[in-house]
Design a protein around this motif. Structure first.
Motif, PDB file in Angstrom:
ATOM      1  N   ARG A 350       0.658  -0.757  -0.147  1.00  0.00           N
ATOM      2  CA  ARG A 350      -0.153   0.097  -0.395  1.00  0.00           C
ATOM      3  C   ARG A 350       0.823   1.393  -0.301  1.00  0.00           C
ATOM      4  NH1 ARG A 350      -3.509  -1.729   4.674  1.00  0.00           N
ATOM      5  NH2 ARG A 350      -1.611  -2.812   5.652  1.00  0.00           N
ATOM      6  N   ALA A 351       1.906   1.226   0.605  1.00  0.00           N
ATOM      7  CA  ALA A 351       3.152   2.075   0.560  1.00  0.00           C
ATOM      8  C   ALA A 351       3.215   2.755  -0.225  1.00  0.00           C
ATOM      9  CB  ALA A 351       3.940   2.348   1.863  1.00  0.00           C
ATOM     10  N   LEU A 352       3.941   1.663  -1.408  1.00  0.00           N
ATOM     11  CA  LEU A 352       3.993   1.665  -2.303  1.00  0.00           C
ATOM     12  C   LEU A 352       3.009   2.457  -3.565  1.00  0.00           C
ATOM     13  CD1 LEU A 352       6.727  -0.969  -2.894  1.00  0.00           C
ATOM     14  CD2 LEU A 352       6.740   1.285  -2.447  1.00  0.00           C
ATOM     15  N   LEU A 353       2.179   1.891  -3.780  1.00  0.00           N
ATOM     16  CA  LEU A 353       0.801   2.550  -4.770  1.00  0.00           C
ATOM     17  C   LEU A 353       1.003   3.981  -4.210  1.00  0.00           C
ATOM     18  CD1 LEU A 353      -2.094  -0.304  -4.070  1.00  0.00           C
ATOM     19  CD2 LEU A 353      -0.297   0.119  -5.616  1.00  0.00           C
ATOM     20  N   ARG A 354       1.011   4.966  -2.748  1.00  0.00           N
ATOM     21  CA  ARG A 354       0.803   5.733  -2.764  1.00  0.00           C
ATOM     22  C   ARG A 354       1.947   6.567  -3.097  1.00  0.00           C
ATOM     23  NH1 ARG A 354       0.065  10.369  -2.689  1.00  0.00           N
ATOM     24  NH2 ARG A 354      -1.245  11.645  -0.542  1.00  0.00           N
ATOM     25  N   GLU A 355       3.508   5.810  -3.426  1.00  0.00           N
ATOM     26  CA  GLU A 355       4.602   6.615  -3.584  1.00  0.00           C
ATOM     27  C   GLU A 355       5.365   5.046  -4.340  1.00  0.00           C
ATOM     28  OE1 GLU A 355       5.841   9.395  -0.885  1.00  0.00           O
ATOM     29  OE2 GLU A 355       4.900   7.593   1.167  1.00  0.00           O
ATOM     30  N   PRO A 356       5.374   5.189  -5.311  1.00  0.00           N
ATOM     31  CA  PRO A 356       6.268   4.258  -6.118  1.00  0.00           C
ATOM     32  C   PRO A 356       8.224   4.389  -5.821  1.00  0.00           C
ATOM     33  CG  PRO A 356       3.655   5.299  -7.693  1.00  0.00           C
ATOM     34  CD  PRO A 356       4.072   6.164  -6.625  1.00  0.00           C
ATOM     35  N   ASP A 357       7.673   5.937  -5.670  1.00  0.00           N
ATOM     36  CA  ASP A 357       8.900   6.415  -5.478  1.00  0.00           C
ATOM     37  C   ASP A 357       9.900   6.202  -4.362  1.00  0.00           C
ATOM     38  OD1 ASP A 357       8.199   8.447  -4.510  1.00  0.00           O
ATOM     39  OD2 ASP A 357       9.543   9.609  -5.828  1.00  0.00           O
ATOM     40  N   LEU A 358       9.054   5.769  -3.297  1.00  0.00           N
ATOM     41  CA  LEU A 358       9.453   5.406  -2.384  1.00  0.00           C
ATOM     42  C   LEU A 358      10.375   5.113  -1.489  1.00  0.00           C
ATOM     43  CD1 LEU A 358       8.536   6.994   0.939  1.00  0.00           C
ATOM     44  CD2 LEU A 358       7.000   4.414   1.002  1.00  0.00           C
ATOM     45  N   ILE A 359      11.532   3.873  -2.094  1.00  0.00           N
ATOM     46  CA  ILE A 359      12.314   3.287  -1.917  1.00  0.00           C
ATOM     47  C   ILE A 359      13.834   4.475  -2.202  1.00  0.00           C
ATOM     48  CG2 ILE A 359      13.474   1.442  -1.555  1.00  0.00           C
ATOM     49  CD1 ILE A 359      10.754   0.624  -0.688  1.00  0.00           C
ATOM     50  N   ASN A 360      13.454   5.028  -2.841  1.00  0.00           N
ATOM     51  CA  ASN A 360      14.221   5.821  -3.405  1.00  0.00           C
ATOM     52  C   ASN A 360      14.288   6.992  -2.913  1.00  0.00           C
ATOM     53  OD1 ASN A 360      15.665   4.388  -5.998  1.00  0.00           O
ATOM     54  ND2 ASN A 360      14.184   5.213  -7.479  1.00  0.00           N
ATOM     55  N   ARG A 361      13.726   7.589  -2.539  1.00  0.00           N
ATOM     56  CA  ARG A 361      14.121   9.150  -1.307  1.00  0.00           C
ATOM     57  C   ARG A 361      14.224   8.297   0.294  1.00  0.00           C
ATOM     58  NH1 ARG A 361       8.767   9.762  -1.153  1.00  0.00           N
ATOM     59  NH2 ARG A 361       8.578  11.769   0.010  1.00  0.00           N
ATOM     60  N   MET A 362      13.625   7.206   0.424  1.00  0.00           N
ATOM     61  CA  MET A 362      13.897   6.705   1.799  1.00  0.00           C
ATOM     62  C   MET A 362      15.794   6.454   1.665  1.00  0.00           C
ATOM     63  SD  MET A 362      11.277   3.805   2.863  1.00  0.00           S
ATOM     64  CE  MET A 362      10.170   3.762   3.971  1.00  0.00           C
ATOM     65  N   ARG A 363      16.486   5.722   0.426  1.00  0.00           N
ATOM     66  CA  ARG A 363      18.026   5.966   0.983  1.00  0.00           C
ATOM     67  C   ARG A 363      18.603   7.119   0.844  1.00  0.00           C
ATOM     68  NH1 ARG A 363      20.545   6.268  -4.320  1.00  0.00           N
ATOM     69  NH2 ARG A 363      18.721   6.024  -5.546  1.00  0.00           N
ATOM     70  N   ARG A 364      17.778   8.497  -0.138  1.00  0.00           N
ATOM     71  CA  ARG A 364      19.005   9.144  -0.231  1.00  0.00           C
ATOM     72  C   ARG A 364      18.494  10.325   0.812  1.00  0.00           C
ATOM     73  NH1 ARG A 364      16.013   9.602  -5.553  1.00  0.00           N
ATOM     74  NH2 ARG A 364      14.570  11.021  -4.514  1.00  0.00           N
ATOM     75  N   GLU A 365      16.905   9.888   1.626  1.00  0.00           N
ATOM     76  CA  GLU A 365      16.244  11.072   2.749  1.00  0.00           C
ATOM     77  C   GLU A 365      16.331   9.855   3.985  1.00  0.00           C
ATOM     78  OE1 GLU A 365      14.031  13.499   1.203  1.00  0.00           O
ATOM     79  OE2 GLU A 365      15.212  13.219  -0.242  1.00  0.00           O
ATOM     80  N   PRO A 366      17.326   8.998   4.658  1.00  0.00           N
ATOM     81  CA  PRO A 366      16.904   8.292   5.721  1.00  0.00           C
ATOM     82  C   PRO A 366      15.328   9.010   6.398  1.00  0.00           C
ATOM     83  CG  PRO A 366      19.435   8.732   5.793  1.00  0.00           C
ATOM     84  CD  PRO A 366      18.392  10.095   5.254  1.00  0.00           C
ATOM     85  N   GLY A 367      15.395  10.664   6.277  1.00  0.00           N
ATOM     86  CA  GLY A 367      14.572  10.375   7.319  1.00  0.00           C
ATOM     87  C   GLY A 367      12.665  10.671   6.707  1.00  0.00           C
ATOM     88  N   THR A 368      12.771  10.513   5.350  1.00  0.00           N
ATOM     89  CA  THR A 368      11.755  10.013   4.413  1.00  0.00           C
ATOM     90  C   THR A 368      10.255   9.031   5.093  1.00  0.00           C
ATOM     91  OG1 THR A 368      12.640  10.247   2.451  1.00  0.00           O
ATOM     92  CG2 THR A 368      10.585   9.506   2.460  1.00  0.00           C
TER      93      THR A 368
END
Length: 396
Positions: A350-368
């Motif tokens: 579900r979190a990826l349906l909301r934001e498909p790029d979430l993993i890339n953003r978590m990797r770049r910005e740990p506070g995402t």
């Protein structure tokens, strides 16, 4: 107590014969994008988005091993005609640096026999509330045919370019319904004791391993419990997991829970979107039934991060097999905690349906922080193309 294990979320990790770029998997969520029971442009774009968004592997859901094993007639079933579209899909995912997994299974009593034009199958006779039709008991010939079909489907997955297959042993689909004491009332060698009830699941996994060997990674999605009185519970599920480990038929287990047939929200937790489900029902009688008595079936459970973790810990402490944790993983710290407890991978949906790029953003910005609010209004969209309705509203 499971010892602390130091694993990095964003370093390459082994899964059977595969090396994946990180430890995040896109969990199988039926996409509702397979008109004609083949992969087309919409399905390919859906999985390309998730691959580009940073997951290590995205799972195509759901690839039935037989035509009567679909939950509805437009769902993919593995046959030569499906290969061309699936090859395009796996190529698109590979272009984005990710791996692709095909979820293989037979829906059993969850199948819509009316939509498929073929009888649904269960361990024992029953009535399908969804299809408003009887479900017949699978014969020994049906059971043998479906086991063989798992191996044949896995070979087609290899031909289609998939890196992994995930065998569906959960949610009271065919194999899971045999595991359930509530649904399996058989008096033959497939009913009664757990060893008998587990034969269907073990045979499916063995057929896949015998067919493809080590050419692709093999996962199994296994219910820890059905979430219904009289259903499969943790103690028996753990025994099944140990048997699968001893059989050597799978490279990892993805731990799940709940019954698509009897209690679907037990897996998802959070809000129960009754009105949206009713509106999505094509059959007017089913639509009316959801509105009148839907609360008995589509129940609401409180949401919390990693809500399956307590149950999954029991499997982690008892097994050496790699395990995939799912269920309420939306934040980076939750995934890191799972790694620390010895889980090899985490699966998100579900979190990826909301934001498909979430993993890339978590990797770049740990506070995402994930924007998913677990309203579950994405669930009824499986009938029209799975998506996050909140993301859609934001984009407008």
């Amino acid at each position: 107590m499971t010892p602390t294990v130091r694993r990095s979320l964003f370093e390459p990790a082994r899964l059977g014969p595969l090396t994946l770029r990180n430890r995040f998997l896109k969990a199988a969520t039926f996409e509702g994008m397979t008109k004609g029971a083949v992969a087309g442009d919409d399905l390919i774009a859906f999985h390309r988005r998730h691959a580009a968004g940073g997951v290590a592997m995205t799972t195509v859901a759901y690839c039935a091993v037989a035509p009567e094993g679909r939950t509805e007639r437009h769902q993919i079933w593995m046959r030569p005609e499906a290969v061309a579209g699936l090859r395009r899909l796996t190529a698109a995912v590979h272009d984005e640096g990710a791996a692709a997994s095909a979820q293989l299974g037979h829906a059993g009593p969850v199948a819509n026999g009316t939509s498929n034009g073929l009888p649904a199958l269960a361990p024992s006779p029953m009535v399908s509330a969804q299809a408003l039709a009887r479900v017949r008991a699978a014969s020994r010939q049906d059971i043998a045919r479906i086991a063989t079909a798992h191996g044949e489907a896995a070979l087609l997955a290899v031909e289609s370019g998939f890196d992994a297959v995930e065998i569906h042993l959960g949610h009271n689909y065919f194999a899971s319904s045999f595991l359930s004491p509530r649904l399996n009332k058989r008096k033959d060698e497939y009913g009664g004791c757990l060893a008998n009830r587990a034969k269907v699941a073990r045979a499916a996994a063995r057929a896949v391993r015998d067919a493809v060997g080590d050419r692709v990674a093999i996962l199994a999605k296994l219910n820890m419990d059905d979430g219904v009185p009289g259903g499969l519970w943790l103690d028996e599920s753990l025994k099944v997991a140990r048997w699968l480990e001893a059989d050597g038929s799978v490279d990892a287990l993805e731990l799940t829970a709940g019954s698509s047939l009897l209690n679907p929200m037990y897996l998802f937790r959070g809000d129960a979107p009754l009105q949206e489900f009713a509106a999505a029902m094509r059959n007017p009688l089913v639509r009316l039934g959801v509105r009148m008595v839907g609360k008995r079936f589509i129940r609401s459970y409180p949401y919390q991060e990693a809500y399956l973790l307590d149950s999954a810990r029991q499997f982690r402490s008892a097994l050496r097999l790699p395990l995939v944790l799912l269920g309420g993983i939306a934040q980076r710290e939750t995934a890191e905690a799972a790694m620390a407890e010895g889980f090899e991978f985490v699966a998100m949906a579900r979190a990826l349906l909301r934001e498909p790029d979430l993993i890339n953003r978590m990797r770049r910005e740990p506070g995402t922080r994930s924007l998913c609010v677990h309203c579950n209004k994405c669930m009824p969209t499986i009938f029209s193309g799975t998506h996050c309705v909140l993301a859609e509203a934001t984009d407008v």
